[in-house]
Enzyme design. Structure first.
Site, PDB file in Angstrom:
ATOM      1  N   MET A 111      71.748 100.631  80.092  1.00 26.73           N
ATOM      2  CA  MET A 111      72.768 101.114  78.969  1.00 26.73           C
ATOM      3  C   MET A 111      74.085 102.075  79.594  1.00 26.73           C
ATOM      4  O   MET A 111      73.595 102.675  80.520  1.00 26.73           O
ATOM      5  CB  MET A 111      71.994 102.046  77.903  1.00 26.73           C
ATOM      6  CG  MET A 111      73.094 102.583  76.938  1.00 26.73           C
ATOM      7  SD  MET A 111      72.145 103.514  75.701  1.00 26.73           S
ATOM      8  CE  MET A 111      72.199 105.209  76.464  1.00 26.73           C
ATOM      9  N   HIS A 164      65.450 110.394  85.215  1.00 24.13           N
ATOM     10  CA  HIS A 164      65.551 109.036  84.794  1.00 24.13           C
ATOM     11  C   HIS A 164      66.347 108.136  85.627  1.00 24.13           C
ATOM     12  O   HIS A 164      67.389 108.264  86.214  1.00 24.13           O
ATOM     13  CB  HIS A 164      66.512 108.741  83.606  1.00 24.13           C
ATOM     14  CG  HIS A 164      66.117 107.501  82.764  1.00 24.13           C
ATOM     15  ND1 HIS A 164      65.153 106.839  82.577  1.00 24.13           N
ATOM     16  CD2 HIS A 164      67.244 106.674  82.550  1.00 24.13           C
ATOM     17  CE1 HIS A 164      65.085 105.653  82.094  1.00 24.13           C
ATOM     18  NE2 HIS A 164      66.563 105.425  81.973  1.00 24.13           N
ATOM     19  N   SER A 208      65.689 100.439  83.447  1.00 24.72           N
ATOM     20  CA  SER A 208      65.500 101.112  82.087  1.00 24.72           C
ATOM     21  C   SER A 208      65.453  99.857  80.968  1.00 24.72           C
ATOM     22  O   SER A 208      64.646  99.087  81.139  1.00 24.72           O
ATOM     23  CB  SER A 208      66.742 102.184  81.681  1.00 24.72           C
ATOM     24  OG  SER A 208      66.229 102.974  80.531  1.00 24.72           O
ATOM     25  N   GLN A 209      66.435 100.106  79.788  1.00 26.23           N
ATOM     26  CA  GLN A 209      66.256  98.993  79.085  1.00 26.23           C
ATOM     27  C   GLN A 209      66.121  97.487  79.486  1.00 26.23           C
ATOM     28  O   GLN A 209      65.466  96.476  78.994  1.00 26.23           O
ATOM     29  CB  GLN A 209      67.249  99.040  77.852  1.00 26.23           C
ATOM     30  CG  GLN A 209      68.869  99.047  78.487  1.00 26.23           C
ATOM     31  CD  GLN A 209      69.634  99.059  77.097  1.00 26.23           C
ATOM     32  OE1 GLN A 209      69.331  99.803  76.226  1.00 26.23           O
ATOM     33  NE2 GLN A 209      70.893  98.350  77.132  1.00 26.23           N
ATOM     34  N   ASP A 253      61.562 112.611  83.715  1.00 18.10           N
ATOM     35  CA  ASP A 253      62.487 112.071  82.901  1.00 18.10           C
ATOM     36  C   ASP A 253      62.863 112.634  81.617  1.00 18.10           C
ATOM     37  O   ASP A 253      61.908 112.865  80.859  1.00 18.10           O
ATOM     38  CB  ASP A 253      61.823 110.533  82.641  1.00 18.10           C
ATOM     39  CG  ASP A 253      62.729 109.527  82.075  1.00 18.10           C
ATOM     40  OD1 ASP A 253      63.968 109.901  81.517  1.00 18.10           O
ATOM     41  OD2 ASP A 253      62.675 108.331  82.489  1.00 18.10           O
TER      42      ASP A 253
END
Length: 373
Positions: free
Chosen positions: A52, A308, A134-135, A254
């Site tokens: 993102m 993260h 991540s996503q 995270d």
């Protein structure tokens, strides 16, 4: 009454399967020809999907990782997923849009577009290795489960990916980022409203544990891809069981995704108690093939220190590129050497480089990659 388009849709699905089988056969024939001639096979292609707030060619973001792969694996074909050729539009698409339209799906009416890698190198190799930030890791897994006509993933490495969902709106690395702030506000005001589910990317993997029935009913993406509804998609399990290797990386500190262990498929039950993967029906009933993969020794659970997606260059190079993408053990049918990697110690001289849109007040806290989610 049956739709008059049904025969055409069935024919399209059948042709897609035949096309995939033919591509697989061509790849095997090419490999045998190279073996007979003594020619070394080309490196397995590598596909990246950014997180993102990043964009596909960002030299200060995902571009750092792709450059390391190209340096370690000479001649490798590298593809970075893009939802638009325009930088701003690709970045915006990581916040806004319907995920089912961004990812190739198994529906005959939505044939697999050239998103992750339907190009000639990936088809010629009979598949590709994938790295999801991540996503992006969640979306690559969904591609593998759904897209029967596209080349399969051999090894999937996901860094801090919300595989089991998130229980709160993702934090913003840059508080001044208006898109991120807007997304957080909208998700918290009505995450399961149909309008939000179909337009806000992060809402589509939001899983409110104390509204589980509503989640199952209204989720526009995650409930399906994790096979949580009563009607199961057997193809998801079949395709996941065919994955050569799954490397799940979580970050020790995270604070971006809640819970952090969603990167390992851990999540809250309906009473708010965090359950590990093996304590959930997803695993015990093998809804998407994770138990099968684990029992075959093809899942690795990795912990890295830091927040993260803080990935030191040397760690990414030695522990991931050289171990999984250069040797390609999954492609050769070899079991991984170990099922878990301990947290990697980072020497003080190996500080990652900061790559975000926000200012960094601590010059010593440089990170290789941290662009929101």
């Amino acid at each position: 009454m049956l739709s008059p388009l049904l025969p055409l849709l069935l024919l399209q699905a059948w042709l897609q399967v035949l096309w995939a089988q033919a591509a697989h056969a061509r790849a095997h024939a090419l490999a045998h020809a190279r073996a007979r001639s003594g020619q070394a096979p080309p490196p397995t292609p590598v596909v990246f999907w950014h997180g993102m707030g990043d964009w596909y060619g960002n030299p200060d973001g995902i571009g750092n990782l792709t450059a390391i792969v190209q340096d370690v694996v000479p001649g490798v074909f590298v593809h970075s997923v893009r939802l638009s050729d325009a930088e701003d539009a690709d970045k915006k698409a990581s916040f806004f849009g319907l995920v089912d339209e961004q990812i190739p799906t198994a529906q005959p009416s939505l044939p697999c577009p050239a998103l992750p890698c339907t190009s000639a190198p990936c088809r010629a190799a009979g598949g590709f290795n994938a790295v999801g930030i991540s996503q992006g890791g969640l979306f690559l897994r969904a591609y593998h489960q759904r897209c029967t006509a596209g080349p399969p993933i051999r090894t999937l490495i996901s860094f801090g990916s919300p595989h089991a969902g998130v229980a709160d709106a993702p934090n913003c690395a840059d508080p001044a980022d208006s898109s991120c702030a807007f997304v957080r506000s909208v998700i918290r005001s009505g995450v399961y409203w149909p309008w939000i589910q179909r337009r806000i990317v992060q809402a589509q993997y939001f899983k409110q544990w104390d509204r589980f029935d509503t989640y199952l009913e209204q989720s526009a993406f995650l409930a399906d891809v994790n096979n949580e509804r009563e009607a199961k998609n057997a193809e998801y399990k079949t395709r996941m069981r065919a994955l050569g290797q799954l490397v799940l990386v979580r970050f020790e500190n995270d604070t971006m995704v809640v819970p952090r262990d969603t990167a390992w498929f851990s999540y809250f039950d309906t009473k708010g108690t965090l359950k590990t993967l093996k304590e959930q029906p997803t695993y015990t009933q093998d809804w998407i093939g994770l138990r099968s993969l684990d029992e075959a020794g093809r899942i690795e659970f990795v912990t890295l220190p830091g927040n993260h997606v803080q990935i030191p260059r040397s760690v990414f190079r030695t522990e991931f590129v050289e171990k999984y993408l250069k040797t390609d053990t999954a492609a050769r049918g070899l079991a991984p050497e170990s099922k878990a990697m301990p947290a990697v110690a980072i020497a003080s001289a190996d500080r990652p480089v900061l790559v975000t849109d926000n200012n960094n007040s601590d010059g010593n806290a440089e990170m290789l990659y941290e662009t929101y989610l």
